[in-house]
Write a protein that holds these residues in place. Sequence first.
Motif, PDB file in Angstrom:
ATOM      1  N   SER A   5     -25.043 -30.691  23.167  1.00  0.00           N
ATOM      2  CA  SER A   5     -24.281 -29.439  23.123  1.00  0.00           C
ATOM      3  C   SER A   5     -24.926 -28.565  24.381  1.00  0.00           C
ATOM      4  CB  SER A   5     -24.875 -28.770  21.855  1.00  0.00           C
ATOM      5  OG  SER A   5     -24.110 -27.264  22.063  1.00  0.00           O
ATOM      6  N   TYR A   6     -23.777 -28.168  25.138  1.00  0.00           N
ATOM      7  CA  TYR A   6     -23.982 -27.397  26.561  1.00  0.00           C
ATOM      8  C   TYR A   6     -23.306 -26.139  26.524  1.00  0.00           C
ATOM      9  CZ  TYR A   6     -24.990 -32.177  27.644  1.00  0.00           C
ATOM     10  OH  TYR A   6     -25.649 -33.582  27.801  1.00  0.00           O
ATOM     11  N   ASP A   7     -23.611 -25.373  27.505  1.00  0.00           N
ATOM     12  CA  ASP A   7     -22.784 -24.239  27.797  1.00  0.00           C
ATOM     13  C   ASP A   7     -21.589 -24.601  28.497  1.00  0.00           C
ATOM     14  OD1 ASP A   7     -24.765 -22.148  27.153  1.00  0.00           O
ATOM     15  OD2 ASP A   7     -25.900 -22.699  28.842  1.00  0.00           O
ATOM     16  N   VAL A   8     -21.344 -25.581  29.223  1.00  0.00           N
ATOM     17  CA  VAL A   8     -20.125 -25.955  29.980  1.00  0.00           C
ATOM     18  C   VAL A   8     -20.301 -27.444  30.218  1.00  0.00           C
ATOM     19  CG1 VAL A   8     -18.766 -25.564  32.219  1.00  0.00           C
ATOM     20  CG2 VAL A   8     -20.321 -23.842  31.083  1.00  0.00           C
ATOM     21  N   ILE A   9     -19.184 -28.047  29.816  1.00  0.00           N
ATOM     22  CA  ILE A   9     -18.903 -29.504  30.150  1.00  0.00           C
ATOM     23  C   ILE A   9     -17.663 -29.503  31.277  1.00  0.00           C
ATOM     24  CG2 ILE A   9     -18.096 -31.833  29.449  1.00  0.00           C
ATOM     25  CD1 ILE A   9     -19.483 -30.807  26.453  1.00  0.00           C
ATOM     26  N   VAL A  10     -17.855 -30.232  32.117  1.00  0.00           N
ATOM     27  CA  VAL A  10     -16.794 -30.265  33.297  1.00  0.00           C
ATOM     28  C   VAL A  10     -16.306 -31.776  32.900  1.00  0.00           C
ATOM     29  CG1 VAL A  10     -16.145 -30.327  35.501  1.00  0.00           C
ATOM     30  CG2 VAL A  10     -17.798 -28.881  34.682  1.00  0.00           C
ATOM     31  N   LEU A  11     -15.086 -32.140  32.744  1.00  0.00           N
ATOM     32  CA  LEU A  11     -14.238 -33.296  32.729  1.00  0.00           C
ATOM     33  C   LEU A  11     -13.733 -33.558  34.056  1.00  0.00           C
ATOM     34  CD1 LEU A  11     -13.536 -35.748  30.902  1.00  0.00           C
ATOM     35  CD2 LEU A  11     -11.337 -34.354  30.221  1.00  0.00           C
ATOM     36  N   GLY A  12     -14.632 -34.464  34.700  1.00  0.00           N
ATOM     37  CA  GLY A  12     -13.926 -34.941  36.120  1.00  0.00           C
ATOM     38  C   GLY A  12     -15.075 -34.555  37.158  1.00  0.00           C
ATOM     39  N   SER A  13     -15.394 -35.266  38.230  1.00  0.00           N
ATOM     40  CA  SER A  13     -16.537 -35.203  38.890  1.00  0.00           C
ATOM     41  C   SER A  13     -15.851 -35.276  40.481  1.00  0.00           C
ATOM     42  CB  SER A  13     -17.537 -35.996  38.804  1.00  0.00           C
ATOM     43  OG  SER A  13     -17.199 -37.201  39.547  1.00  0.00           O
ATOM     44  N   GLY A  14     -14.549 -34.581  40.622  1.00  0.00           N
ATOM     45  CA  GLY A  14     -14.130 -34.729  42.206  1.00  0.00           C
ATOM     46  C   GLY A  14     -14.539 -33.395  42.632  1.00  0.00           C
ATOM     47  N   GLY A  16     -13.392 -30.583  42.826  1.00  0.00           N
ATOM     48  CA  GLY A  16     -13.345 -29.372  42.076  1.00  0.00           C
ATOM     49  C   GLY A  16     -14.467 -29.283  41.006  1.00  0.00           C
ATOM     50  N   GLY A  17     -14.594 -30.534  40.372  1.00  0.00           N
ATOM     51  CA  GLY A  17     -15.370 -30.773  38.908  1.00  0.00           C
ATOM     52  C   GLY A  17     -16.914 -30.465  39.598  1.00  0.00           C
ATOM     53  N   TYR A  18     -17.299 -31.376  40.515  1.00  0.00           N
ATOM     54  CA  TYR A  18     -18.726 -31.241  40.761  1.00  0.00           C
ATOM     55  C   TYR A  18     -19.116 -29.957  41.129  1.00  0.00           C
ATOM     56  CZ  TYR A  18     -18.720 -32.102  45.912  1.00  0.00           C
ATOM     57  OH  TYR A  18     -18.707 -32.145  47.286  1.00  0.00           O
ATOM     58  N   VAL A  19     -18.499 -29.566  42.106  1.00  0.00           N
ATOM     59  CA  VAL A  19     -18.589 -27.852  42.452  1.00  0.00           C
ATOM     60  C   VAL A  19     -18.859 -26.977  41.385  1.00  0.00           C
ATOM     61  CG1 VAL A  19     -17.761 -25.961  44.073  1.00  0.00           C
ATOM     62  CG2 VAL A  19     -17.811 -28.296  44.951  1.00  0.00           C
ATOM     63  N   ALA A  20     -17.930 -27.084  40.617  1.00  0.00           N
ATOM     64  CA  ALA A  20     -17.708 -26.179  39.302  1.00  0.00           C
ATOM     65  C   ALA A  20     -19.101 -26.493  38.694  1.00  0.00           C
ATOM     66  CB  ALA A  20     -16.640 -26.511  38.533  1.00  0.00           C
ATOM     67  N   ALA A  21     -19.469 -27.516  38.411  1.00  0.00           N
ATOM     68  CA  ALA A  21     -20.873 -28.092  37.755  1.00  0.00           C
ATOM     69  C   ALA A  21     -21.981 -27.141  38.356  1.00  0.00           C
ATOM     70  CB  ALA A  21     -20.760 -29.443  37.511  1.00  0.00           C
ATOM     71  N   ILE A  22     -22.085 -27.627  39.662  1.00  0.00           N
ATOM     72  CA  ILE A  22     -23.299 -26.938  40.473  1.00  0.00           C
ATOM     73  C   ILE A  22     -23.343 -25.775  40.327  1.00  0.00           C
ATOM     74  CG2 ILE A  22     -24.180 -26.622  42.579  1.00  0.00           C
ATOM     75  CD1 ILE A  22     -23.094 -29.607  43.409  1.00  0.00           C
ATOM     76  N   ARG A  23     -21.953 -24.915  40.444  1.00  0.00           N
ATOM     77  CA  ARG A  23     -22.186 -23.395  40.492  1.00  0.00           C
ATOM     78  C   ARG A  23     -22.395 -22.877  39.138  1.00  0.00           C
ATOM     79  NH1 ARG A  23     -23.720 -19.242  42.016  1.00  0.00           N
ATOM     80  NH2 ARG A  23     -22.740 -17.257  42.154  1.00  0.00           N
ATOM     81  N   CYS A  24     -22.026 -23.587  37.930  1.00  0.00           N
ATOM     82  CA  CYS A  24     -22.503 -23.278  36.736  1.00  0.00           C
ATOM     83  C   CYS A  24     -23.951 -23.362  36.535  1.00  0.00           C
ATOM     84  CB  CYS A  24     -21.722 -24.185  35.709  1.00  0.00           C
ATOM     85  SG  CYS A  24     -20.056 -23.844  35.300  1.00  0.00           S
ATOM     86  N   ALA A  25     -24.472 -24.461  37.119  1.00  0.00           N
ATOM     87  CA  ALA A  25     -26.028 -24.764  36.814  1.00  0.00           C
ATOM     88  C   ALA A  25     -26.695 -23.620  37.603  1.00  0.00           C
ATOM     89  CB  ALA A  25     -26.325 -26.191  37.572  1.00  0.00           C
ATOM     90  N   HIS A 139     -17.854 -23.758  26.630  1.00  0.00           N
ATOM     91  CA  HIS A 139     -16.692 -23.661  27.465  1.00  0.00           C
ATOM     92  C   HIS A 139     -16.548 -25.239  28.042  1.00  0.00           C
ATOM     93  CE1 HIS A 139     -16.123 -19.424  27.641  1.00  0.00           C
ATOM     94  NE2 HIS A 139     -17.182 -19.461  27.428  1.00  0.00           N
ATOM     95  N   VAL A 140     -15.135 -25.653  28.086  1.00  0.00           N
ATOM     96  CA  VAL A 140     -14.891 -26.929  29.009  1.00  0.00           C
ATOM     97  C   VAL A 140     -14.011 -26.801  30.121  1.00  0.00           C
ATOM     98  CG1 VAL A 140     -13.668 -29.026  28.556  1.00  0.00           C
ATOM     99  CG2 VAL A 140     -15.199 -28.286  26.774  1.00  0.00           C
ATOM    100  N   ILE A 141     -14.215 -27.266  31.134  1.00  0.00           N
ATOM    101  CA  ILE A 141     -13.313 -27.238  32.342  1.00  0.00           C
ATOM    102  C   ILE A 141     -12.714 -28.818  32.610  1.00  0.00           C
ATOM    103  CG2 ILE A 141     -13.379 -26.858  35.003  1.00  0.00           C
ATOM    104  CD1 ILE A 141     -15.724 -25.025  34.518  1.00  0.00           C
ATOM    105  N   VAL A 142     -11.453 -28.587  32.704  1.00  0.00           N
ATOM    106  CA  VAL A 142     -10.635 -29.970  32.888  1.00  0.00           C
ATOM    107  C   VAL A 142     -10.536 -30.021  34.398  1.00  0.00           C
ATOM    108  CG1 VAL A 142      -8.929 -31.280  32.406  1.00  0.00           C
ATOM    109  CG2 VAL A 142      -9.601 -29.881  30.736  1.00  0.00           C
ATOM    110  N   ALA A 143     -10.872 -31.159  34.859  1.00  0.00           N
ATOM    111  CA  ALA A 143     -10.851 -31.372  36.302  1.00  0.00           C
ATOM    112  C   ALA A 143     -10.508 -32.760  36.661  1.00  0.00           C
ATOM    113  CB  ALA A 143     -12.203 -30.856  37.125  1.00  0.00           C
ATOM    114  N   THR A 144      -9.411 -33.270  35.794  1.00  0.00           N
ATOM    115  CA  THR A 144      -9.242 -34.722  36.073  1.00  0.00           C
ATOM    116  C   THR A 144      -8.458 -35.166  37.172  1.00  0.00           C
ATOM    117  OG1 THR A 144      -7.412 -34.167  34.427  1.00  0.00           O
ATOM    118  CG2 THR A 144      -9.497 -34.974  33.498  1.00  0.00           C
ATOM    119  N   GLY A 145      -7.929 -34.302  38.074  1.00  0.00           N
ATOM    120  CA  GLY A 145      -7.380 -34.569  39.361  1.00  0.00           C
ATOM    121  C   GLY A 145      -6.098 -35.330  39.022  1.00  0.00           C
TER     122      GLY A 145
END
Length: 471
Positions: A5-14, A16-25, A139-145
């Motif tokens: 269980s997380y605050d944010v899950i990002v679906l996709g690590s391109g 967009g996705g990996y930058v969003a994950a880093i900023r969330c962290a 929250h979930v962020i979809v970043a599937t490209g």
Amino acid sequence: MSDNSYDVIVLGSGPGGYVAAIRCAQLGLKTAIVERENLGGICLNWGCIPTKALLRSAEILHYAQHAKDYGLKIAGAIEADLEAVVKRSRGVAKQLSSGIAHLMKKNKITVHMGEGTLTSPTSLTVKGEKGEEKLSAKHVIVATGARARDLPFAPADGKKVWTYRTAMTPPEMPKRLLVIGSGAIGIEFASFYNDMGADVTVVEMLDRIVPVEDHEVSAFLQKSLTKQGMTIMTGAGVEDLKVTGKGVTAKIKDKDGKVHTNEYTHCITAIGIMPNTENIGIDKLAELDRGFIQIDPYGRTKSKGLWAIGDCTPGPWLAHKASHEGVTTAEAIAQELGNKEVHPHPLNRSAIPGCTYCHPQIASVGMTEAKAKEAGHEVKVGVFPFIGNGKAIALGEAEGFTKTVFDAKTGELLGAHMVGAEVTEMIQGYTIGMTLETTEAELMNTVFPHPTISESMHEAVLGAYGRALHI
């Protein structure tokens, strides 16, 4: 909060996705990222970065073949080793993908490798190396490209009909190459394989190549590529494409309506992209338009807690746009979760630069001259050719120009368009100017270093107001 269980899950690590994950962290949110293939997504592994590595090899080959123009002699024949060129490109991609893994670890982001499917706006299942996992988040962020679009009558087979992915790891060197589509991807591969020695033909359905660019840039690039030996067919369409034992047979209708049947050893299709939004469970959770997820300026979908960014959302479909969206969305989520220190700003789509790394390079930001006039602006336009720039002449790169478009009444910089050496590195100067809402006055009063090609940027501004100094 449980392990899954997380605050944010990002679906996709391109990008967009990996930058969003880093900023969330960075904002103190417990974050996870789900990736089905390679960290870094298409951009780092099969797109922006390895493509530029290929083009760099082609550029070095071009300079070596023209060494005498610089007063140099190279003994023996200059040859391209395609296998070695591709190996270098893949090494660059691997290095950067490994770097993303390091960034995930550094920022304490949990990585779940596998195929992610949404089960609600804030939950998903992941089928992968650990079997099936159930994850949930606030929250979930979809970043599937997205992926390359196939020709309906000739889908890519990876043997004779290629998309960008095969073109980066080709099974063999094309002798006669047909490139369908003259956007950034098509023109970059056309330029690469032309420099590598292939006989290249580019077919573009619209009336000019790189059709999103300014008319003058399109005309200049077509003239340059034709001079380099390419065959360019605009206003033309491929009506049929058949794979044969020797390659492909294409029926091409030219701008006059005449149909030509030509033989090629290989074909690259670069006719656009399709969003990766099938089979991820988003159909009933978000509004889709031709598969693209519709979002507000901060990345919100119609379902509370579900966000989307990058190439699976409306364009422009560029890595840097995806990364910027990732930061904006991460900050908007943090704000919703109570962080009063962040102040997310919506993306200004009119100030997103575009770069194409063909030879010569092209770069632009903002409106073309034609679009500015269509929008009702009275314009002032300045064009400065590289032949008037000392650094460009010294580099042996005197072909190209810089063009600026201003609102004649307010002095607002509406757009900038460049073609020539290193323009992809310079366009950011105009992008910053547009972000700061600069006018011609600030740009005229800015001191540009000498000798640099960037002086052409200054001269193009001066030229718009009849004040160019070196032409």
